[in-house]
Motif scaffolding. Structure first.
Motif, PDB file in Angstrom:
ATOM      1  N   VAL A   1       0.839  -1.171   0.066  1.00  0.00           N
ATOM      2  CA  VAL A   1       0.162   0.191  -0.070  1.00  0.00           C
ATOM      3  C   VAL A   1       0.920   1.189   0.105  1.00  0.00           C
ATOM      4  CG1 VAL A   1      -0.228  -0.028   2.464  1.00  0.00           C
ATOM      5  CG2 VAL A   1      -1.831   1.119   1.339  1.00  0.00           C
ATOM      6  N   ILE A   2       0.559   2.207  -0.811  1.00  0.00           N
ATOM      7  CA  ILE A   2       1.093   3.542  -0.886  1.00  0.00           C
ATOM      8  C   ILE A   2       0.479   4.541  -0.289  1.00  0.00           C
ATOM      9  CG2 ILE A   2       2.587   5.229  -2.222  1.00  0.00           C
ATOM     10  CD1 ILE A   2       2.527   3.128  -4.296  1.00  0.00           C
ATOM     11  N   VAL A   3       0.930   5.287   0.816  1.00  0.00           N
ATOM     12  CA  VAL A   3       0.190   6.672   0.896  1.00  0.00           C
ATOM     13  C   VAL A   3       1.069   7.902   0.407  1.00  0.00           C
ATOM     14  CG1 VAL A   3      -0.190   8.028   2.960  1.00  0.00           C
ATOM     15  CG2 VAL A   3      -0.490   5.689   3.291  1.00  0.00           C
ATOM     16  N   PHE A   4       0.195   8.566  -0.451  1.00  0.00           N
ATOM     17  CA  PHE A   4       0.620   9.843  -1.006  1.00  0.00           C
ATOM     18  C   PHE A   4       0.390  11.105  -0.185  1.00  0.00           C
ATOM     19  CE2 PHE A   4      -0.084   7.052  -4.724  1.00  0.00           C
ATOM     20  CZ  PHE A   4       1.354   7.163  -5.295  1.00  0.00           C
ATOM     21  N   MET A   5       1.147  11.904  -0.060  1.00  0.00           N
ATOM     22  CA  MET A   5       0.965  13.299   0.606  1.00  0.00           C
ATOM     23  C   MET A   5       1.911  14.481   0.219  1.00  0.00           C
ATOM     24  SD  MET A   5       2.653  12.060   4.793  1.00  0.00           S
ATOM     25  CE  MET A   5       2.050  13.696   5.485  1.00  0.00           C
ATOM     26  N   ASP A   6       1.351  15.614   0.693  1.00  0.00           N
ATOM     27  CA  ASP A   6       2.191  16.700   0.164  1.00  0.00           C
ATOM     28  C   ASP A   6       3.350  17.002   1.018  1.00  0.00           C
ATOM     29  OD1 ASP A   6       0.290  16.612  -2.028  1.00  0.00           O
ATOM     30  OD2 ASP A   6      -0.888  18.465  -1.076  1.00  0.00           O
ATOM     31  N   GLY A   7       4.266  17.685   0.208  1.00  0.00           N
ATOM     32  CA  GLY A   7       5.550  18.093   1.140  1.00  0.00           C
ATOM     33  C   GLY A   7       5.536  19.193   1.683  1.00  0.00           C
ATOM     34  N   ASP A   8       4.382  19.977   1.665  1.00  0.00           N
ATOM     35  CA  ASP A   8       4.256  21.606   2.132  1.00  0.00           C
ATOM     36  C   ASP A   8       3.708  21.551   3.677  1.00  0.00           C
ATOM     37  OD1 ASP A   8       1.699  20.851   1.802  1.00  0.00           O
ATOM     38  OD2 ASP A   8       1.397  21.887   0.011  1.00  0.00           O
ATOM     39  N   GLY A   9       3.668  20.314   4.222  1.00  0.00           N
ATOM     40  CA  GLY A   9       3.199  20.498   5.498  1.00  0.00           C
ATOM     41  C   GLY A   9       1.904  20.570   5.830  1.00  0.00           C
ATOM     42  N   GLN A  10       1.035  20.492   4.802  1.00  0.00           N
ATOM     43  CA  GLN A  10      -0.531  20.669   4.940  1.00  0.00           C
ATOM     44  C   GLN A  10      -1.391  19.424   5.774  1.00  0.00           C
ATOM     45  OE1 GLN A  10      -2.995  23.062   2.116  1.00  0.00           O
ATOM     46  NE2 GLN A  10      -1.266  22.307   0.695  1.00  0.00           N
ATOM     47  N   HIS A  11      -0.539  18.256   5.401  1.00  0.00           N
ATOM     48  CA  HIS A  11      -1.260  16.977   5.800  1.00  0.00           C
ATOM     49  C   HIS A  11      -0.846  16.488   7.113  1.00  0.00           C
ATOM     50  CE1 HIS A  11      -1.749  16.328   1.146  1.00  0.00           C
ATOM     51  NE2 HIS A  11      -2.782  16.951   1.610  1.00  0.00           N
ATOM     52  N   ASN A  12      -1.631  15.980   7.993  1.00  0.00           N
ATOM     53  CA  ASN A  12      -1.295  15.650   9.420  1.00  0.00           C
ATOM     54  C   ASN A  12      -0.679  14.163   9.190  1.00  0.00           C
ATOM     55  OD1 ASN A  12      -1.044  15.125  11.935  1.00  0.00           O
ATOM     56  ND2 ASN A  12      -2.981  15.874  12.428  1.00  0.00           N
ATOM     57  N   PRO A  13       0.495  13.928   9.646  1.00  0.00           N
ATOM     58  CA  PRO A  13       0.935  12.294   9.609  1.00  0.00           C
ATOM     59  C   PRO A  13       0.152  11.353  10.484  1.00  0.00           C
ATOM     60  CG  PRO A  13       2.898  13.951  10.126  1.00  0.00           C
ATOM     61  CD  PRO A  13       1.671  14.727  10.054  1.00  0.00           C
ATOM     62  N   GLU A  14      -0.488  12.123  11.680  1.00  0.00           N
ATOM     63  CA  GLU A  14      -1.318  11.305  12.360  1.00  0.00           C
ATOM     64  C   GLU A  14      -2.522  10.597  11.665  1.00  0.00           C
ATOM     65  OE1 GLU A  14       0.093  13.955  13.622  1.00  0.00           O
ATOM     66  OE2 GLU A  14       0.997  13.193  15.503  1.00  0.00           O
ATOM     67  N   ASP A  15      -2.864  11.548  10.713  1.00  0.00           N
ATOM     68  CA  ASP A  15      -4.216  10.953   9.596  1.00  0.00           C
ATOM     69  C   ASP A  15      -3.770  10.007   8.868  1.00  0.00           C
ATOM     70  OD1 ASP A  15      -5.945  12.854  10.597  1.00  0.00           O
ATOM     71  OD2 ASP A  15      -5.419  14.475   9.098  1.00  0.00           O
ATOM     72  N   ILE A  16      -2.580   9.374   8.794  1.00  0.00           N
ATOM     73  CA  ILE A  16      -2.325   8.238   7.996  1.00  0.00           C
ATOM     74  C   ILE A  16      -2.903   6.867   8.557  1.00  0.00           C
ATOM     75  CG2 ILE A  16      -0.395   6.656   7.225  1.00  0.00           C
ATOM     76  CD1 ILE A  16       1.480   9.153   6.994  1.00  0.00           C
ATOM     77  N   SER A  17      -2.890   6.980   9.940  1.00  0.00           N
ATOM     78  CA  SER A  17      -3.662   5.712  10.486  1.00  0.00           C
ATOM     79  C   SER A  17      -5.179   5.438  10.198  1.00  0.00           C
ATOM     80  CB  SER A  17      -3.247   5.621  11.895  1.00  0.00           C
ATOM     81  OG  SER A  17      -3.936   6.825  12.679  1.00  0.00           O
TER      82      SER A  17
ATOM     83  N   LEU B   1     -12.305  15.466  -5.069  1.00  0.00           N
ATOM     84  CA  LEU B   1     -11.432  14.802  -6.342  1.00  0.00           C
ATOM     85  C   LEU B   1     -10.124  15.294  -6.503  1.00  0.00           C
ATOM     86  CD1 LEU B   1     -12.114  13.247  -8.801  1.00  0.00           C
ATOM     87  CD2 LEU B   1     -12.448  15.460 -10.077  1.00  0.00           C
ATOM     88  N   THR B   2      -9.510  16.369  -5.777  1.00  0.00           N
ATOM     89  CA  THR B   2      -8.248  16.898  -6.141  1.00  0.00           C
ATOM     90  C   THR B   2      -7.360  16.743  -4.905  1.00  0.00           C
ATOM     91  OG1 THR B   2      -8.861  18.970  -5.578  1.00  0.00           O
ATOM     92  CG2 THR B   2      -9.213  18.478  -7.958  1.00  0.00           C
ATOM     93  N   SER B   3      -7.711  16.021  -3.921  1.00  0.00           N
ATOM     94  CA  SER B   3      -6.968  15.919  -2.846  1.00  0.00           C
ATOM     95  C   SER B   3      -5.672  14.906  -3.075  1.00  0.00           C
ATOM     96  CB  SER B   3      -7.625  15.373  -1.335  1.00  0.00           C
ATOM     97  OG  SER B   3      -6.689  14.986  -0.475  1.00  0.00           O
ATOM     98  N   GLY B   4      -4.446  15.630  -2.524  1.00  0.00           N
ATOM     99  CA  GLY B   4      -3.118  14.591  -2.963  1.00  0.00           C
ATOM    100  C   GLY B   4      -2.923  13.755  -1.664  1.00  0.00           C
ATOM    101  N   PHE B   5      -3.816  13.711  -0.717  1.00  0.00           N
ATOM    102  CA  PHE B   5      -3.590  12.722   0.601  1.00  0.00           C
ATOM    103  C   PHE B   5      -4.482  11.534   0.188  1.00  0.00           C
ATOM    104  CE2 PHE B   5      -4.182  12.157   5.227  1.00  0.00           C
ATOM    105  CZ  PHE B   5      -2.703  11.392   5.526  1.00  0.00           C
ATOM    106  N   ARG B   6      -3.762  10.348   0.033  1.00  0.00           N
ATOM    107  CA  ARG B   6      -4.567   9.413  -0.223  1.00  0.00           C
ATOM    108  C   ARG B   6      -3.881   7.987  -0.263  1.00  0.00           C
ATOM    109  NH1 ARG B   6      -6.795   9.946  -5.887  1.00  0.00           N
ATOM    110  NH2 ARG B   6      -7.393  11.679  -4.965  1.00  0.00           N
ATOM    111  N   ALA B   7      -4.370   6.827   0.266  1.00  0.00           N
ATOM    112  CA  ALA B   7      -3.814   5.540   0.284  1.00  0.00           C
ATOM    113  C   ALA B   7      -4.383   4.602  -0.525  1.00  0.00           C
ATOM    114  CB  ALA B   7      -4.102   4.938   1.780  1.00  0.00           C
TER     115      ALA B   7
END
Length: 287
Positions: A77-93, A143-149
């Protein structure tokens, strides 16, 4: 195994802020930062934090960085997230918990105007979401969110479809729906980005407008072409009736003929596009 792919162009500030926390939360994950031709310390910051770095010799675009990261990833499984600090690492779980329910793709959906960069971006994304929801017959929250598994093997099936620019989330989401894969959404909050956005509202505004048509032609072209064809042919018929009642002559005028023939032509183009789209997806299958 979990792989986390982070496309980054001049995102040293954002990576410095969240990468240590990300690696602390997921010490066993394969964290890949794709340095897309950065001119700052993006690569050295990522390496110092302990991430694997894939470097582009020059900037190829966000989508190209995503493709490089997906090719380099080895996890199921791949989790994609942006590198600009917008996405919270805690949300990966939370993404992974939803993915474990049997989804092939889970998207972190931004909620409300506060999670968007501007009113213009919020309005555009709302339009994309409504159009895409109509196309697929399911509610698409973002549709355009870059935070996804995503399931890696299935994501690689669509790599050839993905553009090198910023519209990879749109393309991949619609491709998963079109192939009959399971797509889910969870609500997330995003922070203010660190650094300067790489999106130009005027240049990318036109590009995002074109994405609307790409969405339709990617999923079901006839859904886009048929209303246009019906409108043109209908205008031709109305023009014929109006002319007939006004002049008493029931002969087709040049305008009526042109509109009706144009409607038929647009319909046939849509029908052909639908068949080509079906051929494009016919070999998609589980390994």
């Amino acid at each position: 195994m979990l792989s986390i792919v982070i496309p980054a162009k001049n995102e040293a500030g954002g990576l410095e802020k969240f990468l240590p926390r990300l690696l602390e939360l997921h010490p066993d994950a394969e964290v890949i930062v794709v340095n897309d031709g950065s001119t700052d310390d993006t690569a050295s910051v990522a390496e110092s934090a302990g991430a694997q770095v894939v470097t582009h010799a020059y900037s190829k675009g966000n989508g190209a960085a995503i493709k490089s990261g997906a090719r380099a990833a080895t996890g199921d499984v791949i989790v994609f997230m942006d590198g600009d600090g917008q996405h919270n690492p805690e949300d990966i779980s939370r993404l992974l918990a939803e993915w474990d329910k049997g989804y092939d793709l889970v998207v972190g959906a931004r909620s409300g105007l506060s999670s968007q960069a501007s009113v213009a971006r919020w309005s555009a994304n709302t339009l994309y979401n409504k159009l895409a929801s109509w196309m697929v017959g399911h509610k698409i929250a973002d549709l355009t969110s870059g935070f996804r598994a995503v399931r890696r093997k299935k994501f690689l099936e669509f790599l050839y479809l993905l553009p090198n620019g910023f519209s990879y989330p749109t393309t991949s989401t619609m491709a998963f729906f079109r192939a009959g894969y399971s797509v889910g959404f969870i609500p997330i909050d995003v922070a203010q980005r660190i650094g300067t956005s790489h999106i130009n509202m005027w240049r990318d505004g036109v590009r995002f407008f074109l994405i609307i048509f790409k969405i339709g032609t990617l999923y079901s072209p006839l859904k886009v072409y048929f209303p246009v064809a019906a409108l043109m042919a209908g205008l031709g018929v109305l023009n014929y009736l109006a002319t007939a009642f006004a002049t008493g002559s029931f002969r087709f005028t040049n305008m009526s003929t042109l509109l009706i023939l144009a409607g038929i032509l647009v319909f046939l183009i849509g029908l052909l596009s639908e068949q080509l789209t079906n051929l494009q997806y016919k070999d998609i299958h589980d390994d």
